[in-house]
Each structure stands twice: as C-alpha cells, then as structure tokens.
Design a protein around this motif. Structure first.
Motif, PDB file in Angstrom:
ATOM      1  N   PHE A  84       9.086 -54.509 -12.837  1.00  0.00           N
ATOM      2  CA  PHE A  84       8.626 -54.498 -14.219  1.00  0.00           C
ATOM      3  C   PHE A  84       9.531 -55.299 -15.151  1.00  0.00           C
ATOM      4  N   TYR A  85      10.796 -55.398 -14.775  1.00  0.00           N
ATOM      5  CA  TYR A  85      11.764 -55.988 -15.701  1.00  0.00           C
ATOM      6  C   TYR A  85      11.465 -57.453 -16.018  1.00  0.00           C
ATOM      7  N   SER A  86      10.981 -58.177 -14.982  1.00  0.00           N
ATOM      8  CA  SER A  86      10.774 -59.605 -15.198  1.00  0.00           C
ATOM      9  C   SER A  86       9.672 -59.875 -16.222  1.00  0.00           C
ATOM     10  N   LEU A  87       8.791 -58.885 -16.450  1.00  0.00           N
ATOM     11  CA  LEU A  87       7.722 -59.074 -17.438  1.00  0.00           C
ATOM     12  C   LEU A  87       8.278 -59.455 -18.805  1.00  0.00           C
ATOM     13  N   SER A  88       9.405 -58.844 -19.167  1.00  0.00           N
ATOM     14  CA  SER A  88       9.954 -59.080 -20.510  1.00  0.00           C
ATOM     15  C   SER A  88      10.616 -60.448 -20.640  1.00  0.00           C
ATOM     16  N   PHE A  89      10.983 -61.038 -19.502  1.00  0.00           N
ATOM     17  CA  PHE A  89      11.677 -62.334 -19.563  1.00  0.00           C
ATOM     18  C   PHE A  89      10.918 -63.420 -18.819  1.00  0.00           C
ATOM     19  N   PHE A  90       9.640 -63.180 -18.625  1.00  0.00           N
ATOM     20  CA  PHE A  90       8.838 -64.092 -17.818  1.00  0.00           C
ATOM     21  C   PHE A  90       8.882 -65.520 -18.369  1.00  0.00           C
ATOM     22  N   LYS A  91       8.630 -65.632 -19.661  1.00  0.00           N
ATOM     23  CA  LYS A  91       8.619 -66.950 -20.297  1.00  0.00           C
ATOM     24  C   LYS A  91       9.999 -67.591 -20.247  1.00  0.00           C
ATOM     25  N   ASP A  92      11.021 -66.794 -20.635  1.00  0.00           N
ATOM     26  CA  ASP A  92      12.391 -67.316 -20.680  1.00  0.00           C
ATOM     27  C   ASP A  92      12.824 -67.873 -19.324  1.00  0.00           C
ATOM     28  N   PHE A  93      12.642 -67.063 -18.275  1.00  0.00           N
ATOM     29  CA  PHE A  93      13.101 -67.488 -16.952  1.00  0.00           C
ATOM     30  C   PHE A  93      12.371 -68.749 -16.503  1.00  0.00           C
ATOM     31  N   ASN A  94      11.076 -68.823 -16.791  1.00  0.00           N
ATOM     32  CA  ASN A  94      10.313 -70.001 -16.382  1.00  0.00           C
ATOM     33  C   ASN A  94      10.785 -71.270 -17.083  1.00  0.00           C
ATOM     34  N   LEU A  95      11.412 -71.079 -18.253  1.00  0.00           N
ATOM     35  CA  LEU A  95      11.899 -72.246 -18.994  1.00  0.00           C
ATOM     36  C   LEU A  95      13.339 -72.591 -18.643  1.00  0.00           C
ATOM     37  N   MET A  96      13.926 -71.837 -17.717  1.00  0.00           N
ATOM     38  CA  MET A  96      15.351 -72.039 -17.451  1.00  0.00           C
ATOM     39  C   MET A  96      15.638 -72.927 -16.245  1.00  0.00           C
ATOM     40  N   MET A 206      11.815 -42.352 -11.253  1.00  0.00           N
ATOM     41  CA  MET A 206      11.821 -43.633 -11.960  1.00  0.00           C
ATOM     42  C   MET A 206      10.530 -44.443 -11.791  1.00  0.00           C
ATOM     43  N   LEU A 207      10.153 -44.688 -10.536  1.00  0.00           N
ATOM     44  CA  LEU A 207       8.969 -45.530 -10.306  1.00  0.00           C
ATOM     45  C   LEU A 207       7.683 -44.898 -10.843  1.00  0.00           C
ATOM     46  N   PRO A 208       7.420 -43.607 -10.504  1.00  0.00           N
ATOM     47  CA  PRO A 208       6.221 -42.989 -11.082  1.00  0.00           C
ATOM     48  C   PRO A 208       6.219 -43.059 -12.612  1.00  0.00           C
ATOM     49  N   SER A 209       7.388 -42.832 -13.234  1.00  0.00           N
ATOM     50  CA  SER A 209       7.475 -42.901 -14.699  1.00  0.00           C
ATOM     51  C   SER A 209       7.016 -44.268 -15.192  1.00  0.00           C
ATOM     52  N   LEU A 210       7.556 -45.330 -14.586  1.00  0.00           N
ATOM     53  CA  LEU A 210       7.238 -46.679 -15.054  1.00  0.00           C
ATOM     54  C   LEU A 210       5.768 -47.020 -14.820  1.00  0.00           C
ATOM     55  N   LEU A 211       5.221 -46.551 -13.688  1.00  0.00           N
ATOM     56  CA  LEU A 211       3.805 -46.814 -13.415  1.00  0.00           C
ATOM     57  C   LEU A 211       2.918 -46.129 -14.453  1.00  0.00           C
ATOM     58  N   ILE A 212       3.229 -44.855 -14.745  1.00  0.00           N
ATOM     59  CA  ILE A 212       2.410 -44.105 -15.706  1.00  0.00           C
ATOM     60  C   ILE A 212       2.564 -44.703 -17.103  1.00  0.00           C
ATOM     61  N   VAL A 213       3.820 -45.006 -17.488  1.00  0.00           N
ATOM     62  CA  VAL A 213       4.074 -45.597 -18.807  1.00  0.00           C
ATOM     63  C   VAL A 213       3.313 -46.916 -18.960  1.00  0.00           C
ATOM     64  N   SER A 214       3.384 -47.779 -17.928  1.00  0.00           N
ATOM     65  CA  SER A 214       2.700 -49.077 -18.003  1.00  0.00           C
ATOM     66  C   SER A 214       1.195 -48.894 -18.127  1.00  0.00           C
TER      67      SER A 214
ATOM     68  N   ALA B  46       9.966 -48.664 -24.126  1.00  0.00           N
ATOM     69  CA  ALA B  46       9.628 -47.601 -23.193  1.00  0.00           C
ATOM     70  C   ALA B  46      10.632 -47.558 -22.040  1.00  0.00           C
ATOM     71  N   ILE B  47      10.989 -48.747 -21.508  1.00  0.00           N
ATOM     72  CA  ILE B  47      11.933 -48.794 -20.386  1.00  0.00           C
ATOM     73  C   ILE B  47      13.293 -48.274 -20.821  1.00  0.00           C
ATOM     74  N   MET B  48      13.701 -48.611 -22.055  1.00  0.00           N
ATOM     75  CA  MET B  48      14.989 -48.123 -22.538  1.00  0.00           C
ATOM     76  C   MET B  48      14.992 -46.602 -22.596  1.00  0.00           C
ATOM     77  N   ALA B  49      13.857 -46.018 -23.015  1.00  0.00           N
ATOM     78  CA  ALA B  49      13.739 -44.554 -23.037  1.00  0.00           C
ATOM     79  C   ALA B  49      13.863 -43.996 -21.622  1.00  0.00           C
ATOM     80  N   VAL B  50      13.198 -44.650 -20.666  1.00  0.00           N
ATOM     81  CA  VAL B  50      13.256 -44.185 -19.278  1.00  0.00           C
ATOM     82  C   VAL B  50      14.686 -44.302 -18.741  1.00  0.00           C
TER      83      VAL B  50
END
Lengths: 226, 105
Positions: A84-96, A206-214, B46-50
């Motif tokens: 999930f983390y790469s979603l937030s930096f997808f654009k940035d990393f692709n430009l690097m 952790m993983l279930p939390s992130l899946l449900i949150v997303s 949300a991730i920071m909260a988690v």
C-alpha cells in the motif's frame, strides 16, 4: 535549492529515523550475534532485506532451520502491508529515473512516514527523498553492525529509546489531522485498526486493517474528483 | 552456509516484490487509475493512524505493564506537538517520558 541545502534538509528530516534505527539496529545486531550470526550477516540482511519486524523473526526462522517456503510465506505475510505504501509515492518514484528501484527497495514503515515530513514541492521534494532514503538505510545497517560488534559492551540501558519512532508517527498523525480537510480517513484508520487489534491480536492485525481501511476509503471516495 | 544465504535471498526477493508490486501491476502510462490515486491521497492519514496503533499494540496484551506507559507517552507527545508544533521537542519529551515511565513502573 543547492546540493548542500538538499543534503542538509534531508539530514534534519532523517534525525527521528536515526534515533530509532540505530538503537533498534543495535538490538537486532545483539540478537543476531547471540544466535551465532556475526555482524556481517546483520549488515548483509540490513542491506538486502531491510525490514524491521520481519528481520527479527527471520533470526529465529534461520536458527531453527525453517524451510525456505515458510520463510517466504512469513515474509509475504509480515511485509504485505507495504504494497500500500507505494500508492502515496507512485508519481514521485516514477519521476525519479535511476533512483526508482532503490526508492522501492527502501520504502519501509519509517521512510514512508518520514517522507511525509518533507514540506518541499515537486522537484526539490524528490531530490530530498533519495539522500533521505540512503541515510535511513545507512542508520539501520550501522545499528546492526554496532550491535554485533559492541552491543554487549554498552554500559547503560537504552531500553525504550526506540519510542522516538512511535513519537514521530504520533506527531505526523497530529500534523495531518490539523491540516486535513476531512478527518474521516484518520478516524477510519484508528477505529478499524483498534478493532482489528482486539479481535485478531497484535501479530495479525496490520494487513486486515489496511485492507478494510482501503475498502472503506475507496467506497467513500466514489464520485469525488481527485 | 548455503541455507543461510538462500534464506536471506528468499526474504529479500519477497520483500522487494511486495514493495514494487504496484509498479508492476500498473505499468505503461505513468499515472494511477483515478480511484487508486484518490485512495493514495487519503491513505497517509489512515496509515499513520494504523502505525500508531501498531506501535502501541502492547497496550492490548498488557494493560498494566509496558502498554500503558506507551499510551501515556504517545498522548503527551501529541499534546506537546499541538502546543509548540516542534517535531524535535515533542520527540524528545515523548521518548524521555517513555524511558522514565518504563523504569519507574
């Protein structure tokens, strides 16, 4: 910004991770040493695997001679949140450009968080991200090596110093809370992970939390413009 | 020896594959589909909260022991940040408080 300013900016941002990674790394190096793996193993694993919690588990997996399949599955399970983390930096990393493969490799919980403390825009932001990532990686490896070499000689107790990472997460959380247009994502994150923690336990939430949150956030985002 | 290096290699490959998965799944054009981009925009809070919950997970298993000190220190960290807005100051206050609390109680 000049090269020197970029470097300085990156260093200041890296300080919270330094406190956390060096001391956590030392703890890791000591455990490795005790399990019969010298500092060079801590260094190699820190360089190529580079993931906090799983590296600790890997010590017991390796020393008990666990099968490669169970090692792979444990890594898959423990680190899958990082998809999930790469979603937030997808654009940035692709430009690097050439730095992209390394930016992907160095995207840990801590670097994910610390990247959100960069208050610069576009090009300068990306220019800070690379040295920042290298510094964090260096602290982690340095900690592991120090732990293996001199860990058992440290005269005072540093127990609890790794709380600085928790503190950083809290600080970023509060900062994002204050600047956010909507508190909904933060509240969803807190409530869902709190419930998952109590239902599933500390090792598995952790993983279930992130899946449900997303899922919740994707549904609530429907129809909105980005 | 061989086993150790294979174990390290397997760990490294799986971890890297997870971190890079998004970049392999969404190739070609350099933009995310709209719904994923919007998700990426709201996920950090949300991730920071988690992650905060993840760090304080000791509270669940041990409400009287090591967990509650973390909860108190995290609360004080947040309050001090609201007060001064200094990342560095809040980090020192929070960490020092935590280190004291786990020694006293």
């Amino acid at each position: 910004m000049s090269k020197k300013e970029i470097f300085k900016y990156a260093f200041v941002r890296s300080i919270p991770v330094m406190c956390s990674y060096i001391f956590l790394g030392i703890a890791y190096g000591i455990l490795m040493e005790k399990a019969g793996y010298g500092w060079y193993y801590s260094l190699i694993i820190g360089l190529v695997v580079y993931t906090g919690a799983f590296q600790f588990v890997l010590i017991s997996l390796m020393s008990s001679g666990a099968s490669l399949l169970s090692i792979a599955l444990t890594a898959l399970f423990m680190n899958s949140r990082q998809v999930f983390y790469s979603l937030s930096f997808f654009k940035d990393f692709n430009l690097m450009g050439k730095a992209k493969p390394y930016m992907i490799h160095s995207l840990t919980d801590e670097t994910y968080a610390v990247n959100h403390t960069i208050m610069l825009k576009d090009e300068d932001r990306r220019r800070v991200m690379f040295p920042l990532a290298v510094m964090c990686h260096f602290y982690w490896c340095l900690g592991g090596v120090l732990g293996g070499l001199i860990g058992l000689m440290i005269p005072f107790s540093t127990e609890g110093i790794d709380f600085c990472m928790t503190a950083l997460f809290v600080i970023i959380f509060v900062g994002q809370w204050e600047s956010a247009k909507s508190h909904f994502p933060a509240v969803v994150g807190l409530v869902v992970s709190g419930i998952c923690l109590f239902v599933l336990g500390a090792d598995r939430f952790m993983l279930p939390s992130l899946l449900i949150v997303s899922t919740i956030l994707t549904i609530s985002n429907r129809g909105k413009e980005s | 020896m061989t086993y150790t290096f294979l174990a390290i290699a397997v760990s490294a490959v799986v971890t890297y594959a997870l971190r890079g998965a998004m970049f392999v799944l969404i190739k070609g054009d350099r933009t995310l589909p709209g719904w994923l981009e919007r998700l990426g925009g709201v996920l950090p809070s949300a991730i920071m909260a988690v992650l905060v919950v993840y760090c304080l997970k000791g509270v669940k298993t041990d409400f009287t022991g090591s967990g509650i000190q973390g909860l108190i220190a995290a609360f004080v960290t947040g309050l001090s940040y609201k007060w001064k807005h200094s990342t560095f100051l809040s980090m020192i206050i929070g960490t020092a408080l935590y280190m004291i609390l786990i020694r006293v109680f």
